[in-house]
Write an enzyme that holds these catalytic residues in place. Structure first.
Site, PDB file in Angstrom:
ATOM      1  N   ASN A 139      -9.881   1.804   8.767  1.00 49.10           N
ATOM      2  CA  ASN A 139      -9.225   1.389  10.007  1.00 49.10           C
ATOM      3  C   ASN A 139      -9.856   2.080  11.211  1.00 49.10           C
ATOM      4  O   ASN A 139     -10.485   1.468  12.070  1.00 49.10           O
ATOM      5  CB  ASN A 139      -7.730   1.698   9.910  1.00 49.10           C
ATOM      6  CG  ASN A 139      -6.896   1.137  11.060  1.00 49.10           C
ATOM      7  OD1 ASN A 139      -5.714   0.898  10.902  1.00 49.10           O
ATOM      8  ND2 ASN A 139      -7.469   0.892  12.230  1.00 49.10           N
ATOM      9  N   ALA A 171      -9.683   5.413   3.194  1.00 43.63           N
ATOM     10  CA  ALA A 171      -9.520   6.522   4.135  1.00 43.63           C
ATOM     11  C   ALA A 171     -10.719   7.461   4.200  1.00 43.63           C
ATOM     12  O   ALA A 171     -11.382   7.726   3.206  1.00 43.63           O
ATOM     13  CB  ALA A 171      -8.274   7.347   3.841  1.00 43.63           C
ATOM     14  N   GLY A 172     -10.955   7.930   5.418  1.00 39.73           N
ATOM     15  CA  GLY A 172     -11.973   8.953   5.644  1.00 39.73           C
ATOM     16  C   GLY A 172     -13.357   8.428   5.952  1.00 39.73           C
ATOM     17  O   GLY A 172     -14.253   9.210   6.265  1.00 39.73           O
ATOM     18  N   LYS A 194       0.880  -1.175   0.000  1.00 40.88           N
ATOM     19  CA  LYS A 194       0.000   0.000   0.000  1.00 40.88           C
ATOM     20  C   LYS A 194       0.911   1.217   0.000  1.00 40.88           C
ATOM     21  O   LYS A 194       1.562   1.513   1.002  1.00 40.88           O
ATOM     22  CB  LYS A 194      -0.920   0.008   1.225  1.00 40.88           C
ATOM     23  CG  LYS A 194      -1.785   1.256   1.288  1.00 40.88           C
ATOM     24  CD  LYS A 194      -2.620   1.322   2.553  1.00 40.88           C
ATOM     25  CE  LYS A 194      -3.264   2.702   2.671  1.00 40.88           C
ATOM     26  NZ  LYS A 194      -4.050   2.846   3.924  1.00 40.88           N
ATOM     27  N   GLY A 198      -8.405   9.151   8.798  1.00 35.46           N
ATOM     28  CA  GLY A 198      -8.817   9.245  10.190  1.00 35.46           C
ATOM     29  C   GLY A 198      -9.848  10.308  10.479  1.00 35.46           C
ATOM     30  O   GLY A 198     -10.220  10.505  11.641  1.00 35.46           O
TER      31      GLY A 198
END
Lengths: 263, 68
Positions: free
Chosen positions: A211, A189-190, A101, A162
């Protein structure tokens, strides 16, 4: 019915890619991985001088192994192509995988990918035999260049890492899907809520990667279940065909003239 | 005769003529537990015995960690 997708010819039964960082304890990490049913778990590298990790990474590796998930190491923290290439080489050796990644950060506040360094790193890593999964913005031209460089997939952001803001620019993501119909696209992401994941899948994205939304939930295991179900629901909705939105009402009950004619 | 290098930015003295594999042994690091870089360049595991360290070299060790 199996509804898998492929990365570099490898079929993945789950469209939910999960990160392994930030969980309250290793046991909850393992349980969340299990609940997610992910087939691709992200991991990282750090300087060994920064000390131990209280068993988190060992638990992550065991959890991935237990359900046959592949590992996807990242190059988080890199600011240049040169750094990212060196770190990717280390990740390949430590994790025994050529999948990477690719992250190259260009702005400290938003953690926005640095497009020029990202492209340079991707080109070099492809030459070195890596399967490159670049974390990128939703810029169509950049995405085309990354595909031309040989990236296996594209992973545009939904919002800054995040932040939990969801899809800040659905138009751009929809445009990417429409303009790159053959590419494997993963929103990375986000994402903060399962509805964000469902929205990405309804747009026709092949998978999502997240995550913090799971790791920082009050109940990470339950949230992993919720995202797993949302990803499936969004995918089913995309396959079923979401009706087009319109600006006027259309009666859903068939009627012929007025229901009652009172005179 | 000794040389001074930096390991993860900390100074350390080594016998002149030491290689990277010998450094890991000196640090009691299991060879497969870390990835190595010298002066910002990755050094593969099999290349460590042939990588001689010189005065002022900067050695970095990396290990697995959780990540997103």
């Amino acid at each position: 019915m199996t509804d898998s997708f492929e990365i570099a010819g490898v079929p993945l039964a789950s469209r939910f890619l999960l990160g392994s960082a930030g969980y309250p304890n290793p046991q909850l990490l393992a349980e969340a991985v299990k609940a997610s049913q992910t087939q691709l778990l992200t991991v990282g590298l750090k300087r060994s001088a920064q000390g131990g990790d209280n068993g988190f990474v060992a638990m992550a590796l065991a959890a991935a192994r237990a359900q046959g998930a592949r590992l996807l190491p990242n190059t988080a923290g890199c600011r240049s192509a040169a750094e990212a290439v060196q770190l990717a080489c280390m990740a390949r050796e430590l994790y025994d995988t050529a999948w990477i990644k690719l992250e190259v950060t260009g702005d400290e506040h938003t953690l926005q990918p640095e497009p020029f360094e990202l492209l340079a790193a991707a080109s070099e890593l492809v030459k070195l035999g890596f399967t490159v999964l670049p974390y990128c913005t939703d810029d169509l031209v950049l995405c085309r260049r990354l595909l031309d460089a040989g990236c296996a997939v594209l992973m545009p952001w939904g919002a800054p890492i995040g932040s939990g803001q969801g899809l800040l620019n659905p138009w751009a993501l929809r445009t990417l899907r429409e303009r790159l119909p053959e590419a494997v696209l993963i929103v990375d992401a986000g994402l903060g809520a399962p509805s964000h994941a469902a929205q990405a899948m309804e747009l026709g994205y092949d998978a999502v990667l997240l995550n913090s939304a799971v790791a920082q939930a009050r109940d990470p295991v339950r949230m992993a279940h919720a995202f797993r179900d949302a990803v499936r629901a969004g995918r089913q909705a995309y396959l079923a065909g979401v009706m087009p939105a319109q600006d006027f009402a259309v009666p859903s009950t068939p009627v012929s003239g007025h229901a009652f004619v009172l005179s | 005769m000794n040389i001074q290098i930096l390991i993860d930015e900390q100074p350390r003295e080594l016998p002149a003529g030491s290689n990277l594999a010998e450094l890991l042994a000196l640090l009691q690091r299991e060879p497969r537990s870390v990835a190595t870089a010298v002066n910002g360049r990755f050094v593969a595991r099999e290349a460590r015995p042939g990588t001689m360290l010189a005065e002022g070299d900067q050695v970095l060790l990396f290990q697995p960690i959780v990540g997103g």
